[in-house]
Every structure is written in C-alpha cells, then in structure tokens.
Design a protein around this motif. Structure first.
Motif, PDB file in Angstrom:
ATOM      1  N   LYS A 280       0.830  -1.173  -0.062  1.00 15.82           N
ATOM      2  CA  LYS A 280       0.012  -0.309   0.070  1.00 15.82           C
ATOM      3  C   LYS A 280       0.915   1.396   0.125  1.00 15.82           C
ATOM      4  N   VAL A 281       1.894   1.186   0.911  1.00 12.32           N
ATOM      5  CA  VAL A 281       2.794   2.319   0.789  1.00 12.32           C
ATOM      6  C   VAL A 281       3.563   2.703  -0.540  1.00 12.32           C
ATOM      7  N   ALA A 282       4.079   1.321  -1.073  1.00 11.85           N
ATOM      8  CA  ALA A 282       4.694   1.461  -2.346  1.00 11.85           C
ATOM      9  C   ALA A 282       3.815   2.007  -3.402  1.00 11.85           C
ATOM     10  N   ALA A 283       2.411   1.601  -3.190  1.00 11.72           N
ATOM     11  CA  ALA A 283       1.487   2.031  -4.386  1.00 11.72           C
ATOM     12  C   ALA A 283       1.332   3.470  -4.289  1.00 11.72           C
ATOM     13  N   ALA A 284       1.517   3.995  -3.065  1.00 13.12           N
ATOM     14  CA  ALA A 284       1.176   5.501  -2.812  1.00 13.12           C
ATOM     15  C   ALA A 284       2.446   6.423  -3.230  1.00 13.12           C
ATOM     16  N   MET A 286       5.149   5.260  -5.400  1.00 18.18           N
ATOM     17  CA  MET A 286       5.946   4.995  -6.856  1.00 18.18           C
ATOM     18  C   MET A 286       5.204   5.994  -7.617  1.00 18.18           C
ATOM     19  N   PRO A 287       3.835   6.269  -7.903  1.00 20.18           N
ATOM     20  CA  PRO A 287       3.620   7.247  -8.953  1.00 20.18           C
ATOM     21  C   PRO A 287       4.239   8.434  -8.719  1.00 20.18           C
ATOM     22  N   ALA A 288       4.094   9.121  -7.437  1.00 17.64           N
ATOM     23  CA  ALA A 288       4.543  10.135  -7.147  1.00 17.64           C
ATOM     24  C   ALA A 288       6.085  10.561  -7.456  1.00 17.64           C
ATOM     25  N   ILE A 289       6.860   9.458  -7.180  1.00 19.82           N
ATOM     26  CA  ILE A 289       8.226   9.310  -7.559  1.00 19.82           C
ATOM     27  C   ILE A 289       8.547   9.407  -9.044  1.00 19.82           C
ATOM     28  N   ARG A 290       7.738   8.418  -9.448  1.00 16.60           N
ATOM     29  CA  ARG A 290       7.606   8.235 -10.998  1.00 16.60           C
ATOM     30  C   ARG A 290       7.616   9.507 -11.745  1.00 16.60           C
ATOM     31  N   VAL A 341      17.304   7.888   0.362  1.00 15.62           N
ATOM     32  CA  VAL A 341      16.668   7.128   1.448  1.00 15.62           C
ATOM     33  C   VAL A 341      15.405   8.027   1.678  1.00 15.62           C
ATOM     34  N   VAL A 342      14.243   7.597   1.446  1.00 22.55           N
ATOM     35  CA  VAL A 342      13.035   8.036   1.901  1.00 22.55           C
ATOM     36  C   VAL A 342      12.674   8.161   3.115  1.00 22.55           C
ATOM     37  N   ASP A 343      12.228   9.448   3.644  1.00 22.01           N
ATOM     38  CA  ASP A 343      12.158   9.872   4.959  1.00 22.01           C
ATOM     39  C   ASP A 343      10.589   9.130   5.704  1.00 22.01           C
ATOM     40  N   PHE A 344      10.543   7.899   5.611  1.00 23.60           N
ATOM     41  CA  PHE A 344       9.446   7.264   5.868  1.00 23.60           C
ATOM     42  C   PHE A 344       9.605   6.508   7.125  1.00 23.60           C
ATOM     43  N   ASP A 345       8.682   6.866   8.191  1.00 27.70           N
ATOM     44  CA  ASP A 345       8.869   6.224   9.526  1.00 27.70           C
ATOM     45  C   ASP A 345       7.580   5.136   9.684  1.00 27.70           C
ATOM     46  N   PRO A 346       8.019   3.872   9.617  1.00 24.08           N
ATOM     47  CA  PRO A 346       6.928   2.834   9.601  1.00 24.08           C
ATOM     48  C   PRO A 346       6.018   2.946  11.226  1.00 24.08           C
ATOM     49  N   LYS A 348       5.288   5.546  12.733  1.00 21.52           N
ATOM     50  CA  LYS A 348       4.604   6.774  12.728  1.00 21.52           C
ATOM     51  C   LYS A 348       3.623   6.582  11.478  1.00 21.52           C
ATOM     52  N   GLY A 349       3.596   5.759  10.592  1.00 23.24           N
ATOM     53  CA  GLY A 349       3.076   5.803   9.395  1.00 23.24           C
ATOM     54  C   GLY A 349       2.712   7.177   8.763  1.00 23.24           C
ATOM     55  N   ASN A 350       3.921   8.198   8.695  1.00 23.35           N
ATOM     56  CA  ASN A 350       3.750   9.248   8.035  1.00 23.35           C
ATOM     57  C   ASN A 350       3.585   9.391   6.607  1.00 23.35           C
ATOM     58  N   LEU A 351       2.841   8.760   6.053  1.00 30.13           N
ATOM     59  CA  LEU A 351       2.915   8.767   4.649  1.00 30.13           C
ATOM     60  C   LEU A 351       2.599  10.129   4.032  1.00 30.13           C
ATOM     61  N   ASP A 352       1.631  10.819   4.423  1.00 25.78           N
ATOM     62  CA  ASP A 352       1.073  12.028   3.934  1.00 25.78           C
ATOM     63  C   ASP A 352       2.138  13.084   3.999  1.00 25.78           C
ATOM     64  N   GLU A 353       2.958  13.040   5.125  1.00 16.87           N
ATOM     65  CA  GLU A 353       4.091  13.976   5.357  1.00 16.87           C
ATOM     66  C   GLU A 353       5.271  13.730   4.381  1.00 16.87           C
ATOM     67  N   VAL A 354       5.408  12.492   4.296  1.00 19.86           N
ATOM     68  CA  VAL A 354       6.308  11.827   3.253  1.00 19.86           C
ATOM     69  C   VAL A 354       6.364  12.468   1.892  1.00 19.86           C
ATOM     70  N   LEU A 355       4.979  12.142   1.456  1.00 25.07           N
ATOM     71  CA  LEU A 355       4.501  12.525  -0.007  1.00 25.07           C
ATOM     72  C   LEU A 355       4.331  13.961  -0.111  1.00 25.07           C
ATOM     73  N   ALA A 356       4.216  14.694   0.928  1.00 22.83           N
ATOM     74  CA  ALA A 356       4.524  16.281   0.733  1.00 22.83           C
ATOM     75  C   ALA A 356       6.013  16.633   0.721  1.00 22.83           C
ATOM     76  N   GLY A 357       6.725  15.837   1.363  1.00 24.30           N
ATOM     77  CA  GLY A 357       8.187  16.031   1.459  1.00 24.30           C
ATOM     78  C   GLY A 357       9.130  15.499   0.298  1.00 24.30           C
ATOM     79  N   LEU A 358       8.383  14.731  -0.459  1.00 23.09           N
ATOM     80  CA  LEU A 358       9.221  14.032  -1.477  1.00 23.09           C
ATOM     81  C   LEU A 358       9.898  14.809  -2.589  1.00 23.09           C
ATOM     82  N   PRO A 359       9.189  16.014  -2.969  1.00 20.68           N
ATOM     83  CA  PRO A 359       9.518  16.902  -4.087  1.00 20.68           C
ATOM     84  C   PRO A 359      10.912  17.710  -3.625  1.00 20.68           C
TER      85      PRO A 359
END
Length: 726
Positions: A280-284, A286-290, A341-346, A348-359
């Motif tokens: 589920k995390v990978a599916a969120a 991967m398209p953002a990184i792609r 290294v992606v700033d994900f913390d399993p 905390k489950g901080n996926l939304d925060e990671v997606l916002a910070g990915l750029p």
C-alpha cells in the motif's frame, strides 16, 4: 588501500559513525545459502569442442546469482584453430563479447581474437594515460571476421598465461574486496592460493598487472581485485569452473563463521510493516516518484521487499552505508553513485508527510548529484546525465528502483541486493568501503561507456510507457496489448476471466518476456476491485500512462423482452465500469503529473441505432458521451480521452461467443457462419474488421502521433454511413 570520500551534499549522506560488529540492538545475520555444487556433466561435456566447453562453463556460472550478477563477469578460453586464410594452427582467444551475459550467452556472444596480435598490441601501448585508445586496436585482432565486439576486459583475459579464465562478481568475494583490510582478509582466507591486487579501473593497464602477477606468482590460482571481483584460471575448462566454485565456497564459509551471532548493520531500529501495508505504501510512493523522475523519458518502476532488503532498510546503519555507495563497478553502473533514503517512519505511518516532502528530497538529490558531477568532471567529460536516483530505500517497506524499462529497473534492484550482501559481509567482519568519488565518476562518465550509450538503438515509440487494458484476455484486448508491447510498452491485462488471462499471458510473455506483461483479475463494476487492480499495477510498474477501457458484453433482445436485469447489466459493465476505471486512471495520472491517454473501445452502435439491442446501444452511447466529458476535464492535465468505434469484429472476440452471436444471426436472418460475410458486404469498403485493426487505432491514440487529439472518435468499421460522427 582505498579511502572513502564523503559526499558533501546532505542527500548523499554526511559523516557517519558505523556501529562495530557485535553491538547490542541488532538482528542475527541471515544464514548464507548452501555451498555451490558443481553442475558439470562429464558425459555431456565429453564430445564438446573447447569453445563449446567455454559456452557450457559460462552458462553454468551465470545460472547462479551467488556467482555473478546479470551481465556481470567474463569468461574466456585460448583455443588452437586453423587460420581461415593459411590453414595453419593459430592460438585464438574466445572471450565474452561486449554487453553479453554469461548466463544466457550463445556461441555468437563470444568475441574471437588472434593471440599473437593481442600480444603485439603491447608495442602500441603508450602508457596508462592513453590506455583507452587500446580499445580501438582490438578490432584489428579479430579472428575469422567475427562481428562480435570485444569488451574492455579482453586484455585482462588475454595476458593471463592460462588457457581458461573466469572473472566473476560473487557477493562473498566482493565483500572481501570492499573491506578496508581486503588484502589481509584475502591472505587470511586463501593463503597463497589466491592473490590480491589494489583497485584499478578495468582496462589495458589492469591486464598488464594481471600478467605481471601471474608471472611473479606461478603457483597462484587466482586473484581478488580490490573493490571489484575475482579472477581464477586453469588449463582445463572443468578445472577452472570447479576452482571458481571452490574459492567462492571458501569465502561463503568464512563469512558464515565470522558473522555467526554478530549484530548486522548495527541492529534494527524499526520494524517492517505487514506485506499488504508495504504494498500500500509502495503504491502511494511509486507514482509520485515516477512523475518526478520522468522528465527526460518515462521511467518504469520495480518494487522489492525481500528479507535481505528489509533487514537493510530497517537497520541503524542504513543511511551511513547507503551514503558510501557501491563498490564493484558493475553494481555502481546499474545503481548510480548512491541511493535516496525516503523519510518514511513505519512506526508513525507518516505517509502523507512523506509525500508532501518528496519533491524537496528528490530536488536535494539532484542538487547533490550535480555537485558531484561538477567536483569530478574533466574537460572532456560527457554532459551531465539524468541527475535522479535509481534506487529508493524505504524503511519498513522495501526498495523501489526506476529505470528506462522494466528489465533494467528489476536488474538494478538485483544489483543493489548484491551491494547489500556485500555491505553486510564487509561491515560485519571489517569496515565497508565504497568506491572513492573520483573513481566512481571516472567509471560512470567514462568516454568508452559514453560511446557505448551513444550506439544504443533509438527507443521505441512507447518505451517507458505503462498501459492497463481492460477486457485484456479478449481478441481486441490481446491484440491491443500486443501492439503496445511491440512498441516498447509494459502492459497490465485486466479481465474477469482468470483462465483466459493466463492463456493470453503465456502467449504474450513468450514473445515479449514476462518483465513487460502482468495480469490482474478485475471486475470493472466493483469499485474496490478496480482500486485494488490499479494498486497492483502501480506496484508492478510504478504507474499508468495509458488506459484502454475495453471490457464488454453484448446482448440482443427486443425492448419488450429486455429485462431490467439485462438493462442494468449492460449499463453496469459498459457505462459504470468505464466510469470506474477512468476515474481511477484520472486520480493516478494526476499524481504522476505526466499526462496520459485514455482510449475507450466503444462501438458503431453508440452512434447508429440497431434493432433488438437497445440496452447495448444505449450503454455504448453513454461511453462515448462520458469520453467527451472526460476529455474536457483532463485537458488541463494533459490527459487525452478518445474513442475507437469498432463494428462487427467477430474473430477472437469473446462477446461474439454464445448467445450474442446467435441473437445477431437471428436478427439479420442468417446463420452464424454467414454473419461475418453479411457484415463485410454491409460495409462500404466491403472488408472484414479484425482485432488488429482496432489495436492499430488504439495505438494511434496512445502514441505521440495523436498528441494533439482529444475528445475524438475514430470509426474502424470498414465504412458505415449511419455511424458517421456528426
């Protein structure tokens, strides 16, 4: 001894302190694989010529990734053969040609060169500053006009004074080669049987070093090359093969003994998510990184959450070790200077925060890579290449890799797994050392490597694109998938018929490889099933660029005999189903930010009324109008939506099996054998319409050929005045 050079860009890592082996807080090292066993069959090899034994040995060695990675390593044999001009016996070097893979190589994959001419090359050598020019002389040494290009490693094999030479990249050996005290470890494990040479970039000079070592150490059976790999040699093909296995097994045994009970990678600092959550995390992600890394060309992704990867990404030493980069040149060329290294913390489950910070993370990596290029470039260096990372490490989740095609993305991941194994071994028994920054740059931007890249064929028109085809197991769906595959796309076949999917998969994968074809069972009327199918597709390839909405049924009945159930079934599949798969595509394409193409396979009946088919015709008309609405909504995001209208595609079509065929034959008062002929004669052009014809139209709308078309309808019906768009 190599000193590691820290990268000054934050994304590449700062100065870290690695925990020593045995400190508290870690998990036990994964148990090594069983020893390598000889697969040599004397009965099979008995009748082989020496070149055939070389091929046999090469394929055996390449069949096990513990021995060498895909495309890595070289093998050779020096063989006496009659000269094609004089008939006199000549010594010929058979050596793996440029770009080959020992596991899958065939006889035509070997370069053949005269040994006397290779020895004569020494007179042309002007010193290490000019060693690259020696590659230009290799074609002059060609035996029997062999068109296979010789690789840069040819001198490394030519000047070893033994008939058979293996050069492999086993993880267990590279773990020794990449250790800070690799010379001492080599001596400790192998004694005088295997020597050691310091780091030297592959090329002519290293070939001379190997020759010098052999002459000065005539009893040695091989050598470990620092930060590189293993050379072994013998005068018999089988003996050389089994020697290679013996040396690797000694290294495996050493690491098993030395790492038993010790903490690996400084111990775990986080726990893996469950498998479904990881996907589920990978599916969120991967398209953002792609979308961020596909500026120069569309990229294809690969996801790996194996135990080996998870042990590394969950560890305390993840960031410091990742920052050091890889050591073996083969690993480095596939995985770049270092991963992100992606700033994900399993926890905390901080996926939304990671997606916002990915750029910001991706941009920081690019800046770091550009700085690395500026620090290391020479006056004649090729221009800066794609500055994006290839490898993305996600704590608690796994590893994502992106490359120009699926095979390269997958193989890049496999190479980084090799690198993880190397780091595990080296950091547990010693201190792991990556390639020094300048050495890494000089390999990545090697002019010879650049020349090889420039010789690569032009990408096909859909290279890097990913398509999802609903109704993918039917005639039109399978034909469309094949058309896309022929142009370099990856395809996900979605269908409700599992057996038909498997049959179609086998046919397409057999022709184009399993890397580029995936299947997913999907009921287009089930919202959850549609979302799950897209998630699966994203984890397989990183995203979707093309949707072909083709799932369908057909029904025929007078309106008074059309039940509400039949009406709803048509609307559910042909209208609601098209809405659900398009909505999911829109969501994904907007995340990627790369535009996209949606192709509806509707019908002539969506424009032209037909007797005894009110439910079908109405649903098809709904499809066409939905496409027009979506074309309006998608234009600002570069999402094009177009319609292909087939008519009377009988061959290979699932909907023309059973009742629909009988019903239409009855409506037009003919039998099923005559129905296709009736449709042909009814058309203005008097031609049959085939699945391949619809596939060609679907390709047109998916390709750049139609880049300025949206909201359009293309009839592929051999001409029908009633269905002319108005």
């Amino acid at each position: 001894m190599i000193d590691t050079v820290p990268f000054d860009a934050a994304v590449f890592g700062q100065t870290f302190t690695l925990r020593k082996s045995g400190e508290e807080g870690g998990s036990p090292m994964l148990i090594a694989n069983p020893r390598l066993a000889s697969l040599w069959d004397d009965g099979r090899a008995e009748a082989m010529s020496e070149p055939e034994k070389l091929l046999y040995r090469s394929n055996l060695l390449g069949s096990d990734k513990r021995i060498t990675n895909y495309g890595g390593g070289n093998t050779s044999a020096k063989v006496m053969q009659p000269d094609p001009l004089t008939g006199e016996e000549a010594e010929v070097l058979w050596v793996k040609g440029s770009g080959g893979d020992v596991g899958s190589i065939k006889m035509d994959g070997f370069a053949t060169l005269y040994m006397d001419k290779l020895r004569a090359l020494k007179g042309k050598y002007r010193g290490v500053e000019f060693e690259d020019e020696m590659v230009g002389f290799l074609p002059h040494c060609t035996f029997n006009l062999n068109p296979r290009a010789a690789s840069i490693d040819t001198p490394l094999h030519a000047y070893v004074p033994k008939k058979h030479v293996d050069h492999m990249h086993p993880d267990a050996i590279i773990a020794i080669a990449a250790s800070k005290n690799s010379k001492e470890l080599t001596q400790r494990i192998f004694g005088d049987e295997i020597g050691w040479l310091p780091w030297k970039k592959p090329g002519y000079e290293l070939g001379l070093w190997l020759e010098k070592f052999c002459l000065e150490n005539p009893e040695a059976k091989g050598v470990v090359l620092e930060s590189h790999g293993l050379f072994t040699w013998a005068d018999d093909a089988k003996e050389c093969y089994e020697l290679t296995l013996e040396i690797i097994n000694k290294a495996i045994a050493f690491f098993e003994e030395e790492t038993a009970g010790k903490t690996i990678f400084g111990g775990a600092v986080c726990e893996s998510l469950g498998k479904d959550e990881r996907r589920k995390v990978a599916a969120a992600l991967m398209p953002a990184i792609r979308g961020m890394v596909s500026g120069l060309q569309p990229m294809v992704g690969n996801f790996n959450d194996s135990e080996t990867v998870l042990e590394f990404v969950n560890s305390a030493d993840l960031r410091p070790l990742a920052a050091l980069g890889t050591s073996c040149p083969d690993h480095f060329l596939r995985t770049k200077i270092c991963p992100l290294v992606v700033d994900f913390d399993p926890a905390k489950g901080n996926l939304d925060e990671v997606l916002a910070g990915l750029p910001a993370q991706v941009e920081a990596y690019r800046d770091g890579y550009a700085a690395y290029y500026d620090r290391c470039k020479h006056e004649d260096s090729p221009a800066l290449r794609d500055p994006n990372a290839v490898v993305y490490l996600v704590p608690g989740v796994g590893m994502i890799t992106f490359a120009k095609d699926k095979a390269t993305a997958r193989i890049s991941g496999e190479f980084y797994v090799n690198a993880i194994n190397v780091m595990r071994g080296a950091s547990t028994v010693s201190e792991y050392c990556g390639l020094p920054e300048q050495e890494a740059f000089d390999i990545e931007y090697w002019l010879l490597e650049e020349a090889k890249l420039q010789r690569m064929p032009k990408p096909k028109s859909l290279a890097g694109k990913v398509a999802l085809v609903t109704g993918g197991a039917g005639g039109i769906g399978a034909a469309t998938a094949q058309r896309y595959l022929s142009e370099g796309a990856c395809v996900v076949l979605a269908d409700i018929n599992a057996d038909a999917l498997e049959t179609t998969l086998e046919a397409l994968a057999g022709k184009y490889s399993r890397d580029v074809v995936r299947t997913v069972e999907m009921n287009v009327t089930d919202e959850a099933a549609v979302d799950a199918a897209y998630a699966d597709a994203v984890v397989e390839y990183g995203g979707i660029d093309i949707l072909v909405s083709n799932a369908g049924i057909a029904s025929s009945a007078p309106v008074e005999e059309t039940s509400l159930e039949l009406w709803n079934k048509n609307m559910s599949i042909l209208s609601t189903g098209y809405f659900l798969v398009s909505r999911a595509a829109f969501k994904l394409m907007r995340v990627q930010g790369m535009g996209g193409s949606i192709v509806f396979v509707a019908s002539k009946n969506g424009l032209a009324a037909s007797p005894n088919a009110s439910a079908y015709c109405t649903a098809k008309a709904s499809e066409i109008h939905l496409a027009r609405c979506l074309a309006l909504e998608g234009a600002e995001a570069g999402i094009r939506v177009n319609v292909v209208n087939p008519d009377a595609v009988l061959r290979g079509s699932k909907i023309w099996e059973g009742e629909w065929l009988e019903q239409r034959a009855s409506t037009y008062k003919t039998d099923k054998e005559g129905l296709e002929e009736m449709y042909r004669n009814r058309s203005m052009l008097k031609r049959n319409v085939l699945p391949e014809d619809i596939a060609e139209a679907a390709y047109f709308f998916a390709s750049e050929k139609s880049a300025k078309s949206t909201g359009n309808i293309l009839n592929v019906d051999a001409g029908n005045q009633q269905s002319f768009p108005r």
